[in-house]
Design a protein around this motif. Structure first.
Motif, short mmCIF file in Angstrom:
data_model
loop_
_atom_site.label_atom_id
_atom_site.label_comp_id
_atom_site.label_asym_id
_atom_site.label_seq_id
_atom_site.Cartn_x
_atom_site.Cartn_y
_atom_site.Cartn_z
N LYS A 287 0.87 -1.18 0.00
CA LYS A 287 0.00 0.00 0.00
C LYS A 287 0.90 1.23 0.00
N VAL A 289 0.79 5.41 0.11
CA VAL A 289 0.04 6.65 0.31
C VAL A 289 0.98 7.82 0.03
N SER A 291 1.49 12.10 -0.90
CA SER A 291 0.95 13.45 -0.81
C SER A 291 1.74 14.40 -1.71
N GLN A 308 0.31 0.21 -9.76
CA GLN A 308 -1.11 -0.10 -9.59
C GLN A 308 -1.51 -1.29 -10.45
N ASP A 313 -1.78 -1.05 -3.94
CA ASP A 313 -2.85 -0.13 -3.57
C ASP A 313 -2.24 1.27 -3.51
N GLN A 315 -2.68 5.36 -3.28
CA GLN A 315 -3.56 6.45 -2.88
C GLN A 315 -2.79 7.77 -2.94
N LYS A 317 -3.05 11.92 -2.45
CA LYS A 317 -3.85 12.97 -1.80
C LYS A 317 -3.26 14.32 -2.17
N GLU A 322 -7.51 18.61 -0.62
CA GLU A 322 -7.88 17.55 0.32
C GLU A 322 -7.17 17.64 1.65
N ASP A 329 -5.77 8.38 6.70
CA ASP A 329 -5.20 7.87 5.45
C ASP A 329 -4.43 6.57 5.65
#
Length: 378
Positions: A287, A289, A291, A308, A313, A315, A317, A322, A329
């Motif tokens: 995963k 995450v 920014s 991906q 996964d 993500q 932002k 946001e 998160d």
């Protein structure tokens, strides 16, 4: 080895180091550079100006004092610093210079409090610590993929965002061996700059078929323009040569970590991109995450898409619409090992968010873009 009596003298200086450590190390750097301007090419002068480097050295000295009875406790710090020293070509002959000016810095800041007994004890202890670094670095020099700085040709220069450029460089003369998460060190001679300049840049792809890939953000901190980053953006094109030292660094995914959460902000994605690519190729549960300010400032779009497609996964932002990353998160990550990278300003709140979720520091593995010891707990 330092005597027990001198150990007690060192321990007694801990409160003074906590109160005046950064003042001592700032004085040390000023005096050393005045006496040895040739060393200016080794140290990042932007980190000097904004205070990160003096703070990092102060924390290293403090850690050494606090753990004088158990130096094994600071071995991870020693290894991380030694990687940077090897990449910068720090050699044994540099250590006496540092020791001399560090002791003089203690004397200058503390005045009469710096008794001959204290200076003598710290002199012996510095020599002991210096030898630890020298021994560790000698092993690293022997294990390096190549010696010194070697010329690489820029095969690709790709503008990914308004302030981030990705370079792919190649050489037929060396083995391009590295571990995902490591960095290379670039040596350049910018016009109008009086010294050679060296900077570390993380390798941002695990694929070395076309060469070593790294990304550079154009650095501007207040009135301080990054000498090397701006030179690479404006002065280096495809076909030009860059001098690189061998990959270094100990930021990597441990083999027994199978469920992973990668967190990055801005150009801090660079080492994490390579680590995520490696992890996905090994079938690990990934995963990621990330920014950034907005879509125009999203680098590595092609690499994110491939990750991906391979099952990661992803993500993203956007902070302009946001907000910043927070604990929501990272929900559902209780069983994941966490790898974190970004600016010093990004890292501190991220670690606080993770700690607030009850995640222990032992599960948080991080690499800041700046002197790591400046944000260590000692």
């Amino acid at each position: 080895m330092i005597t027990e009596e001198k150990k007690e003298v060192i321990k007694a200086t801990i409160p003074v180091l906590e109160a005046h450590g950064t003042e001592i190390t700032s004085t040390f750097y000023q005096n050393m550079f005045k006496a040895h301007p040739e060393l200016l090419n080794i140290f990042n002068q932007t980190n000097q100006k904004i205070g990160d480097q003096p703070k990092a050295l102060a924390m290293t000295v403090l850690a050494a004092a606090k753990h004088i009875d158990n130096l094994d406790a600071i071995v991870p710090h020693v290894v991380g610093i030694a990687h940077k020293h090897r990449a910068l070509e720090i050699r044994p002959e540099h250590y006496p210079i540092v020791g001399k000016h560090l002791l003089e810095g203690i004397q200058e800041v503390l005045g009469d409090q710096a008794t001959p007994e204290i200076i003598d004890a710290w002199g012996d202890y510095y020599n002991q610590i210096a030898q630890v670094f020298i021994d560790v670095e000698q092993d690293m020099y022997q294990a390096a993929a190549w010696d010194g700085f070697k010329p690489f040709i820029v095969r690709k220069k790709e503008v990914m965002t308004p302030d981030i450029v990705r370079f792919t460089v190649d050489s037929d003369d060396v083995d391009k061996i590295f571990t995902a998460g490591q960095y290379i060190t670039v040596k350049v001679n910018p016009s109008g700059y009086p010294y050679e300049a060296l900077r570390h840049y993380s390798i941002c792809s695990n694929d070395a078929e076309d060469g070593i890939t790294f990304a550079v953000k154009r650095e501007v901190v207040d009135d301080n323009k990054g000498v090397v980053s701006n030179y690479l953006h404006d002065g280096i094109e495809e076909g030009d040569a860059l001098f690189l030292s061998a990959p270094a660094g100990d930021f990597k995914v441990e083999e027994d970590h199978d469920k992973l959460l990668f967190i990055a902000g801005g150009v801090g994605a660079t080492p994490v991109m390579a680590m995520a690519e490696e992890a996905v190729s090994k079938g690990k549960d990934v995963k990621f995450v990330y920014s950034t300010f907005n879509e125009d400032h999203l680098p590595f779009k092609d690499q994110f898409e491939k990750l991906q497609a391979a099952g990661a996964d992803i993500q993203v932002k956007y902070s302009d619409t946001e907000g910043y990353l927070n604990s929501s998160d990272f929900a559902g990550s209780d069983d994941r090992e966490i790898y974190l990278c970004g600016s010093m300003r990004f890292m501190t709140p991220m670690i606080a968010e993770l700690n607030g979720m009850g995640i222990d520091d032992s599960r948080i593995h991080f690499e800041p873009f700046g002197p790591k010891m400046s944000m260590q707990k000692v």
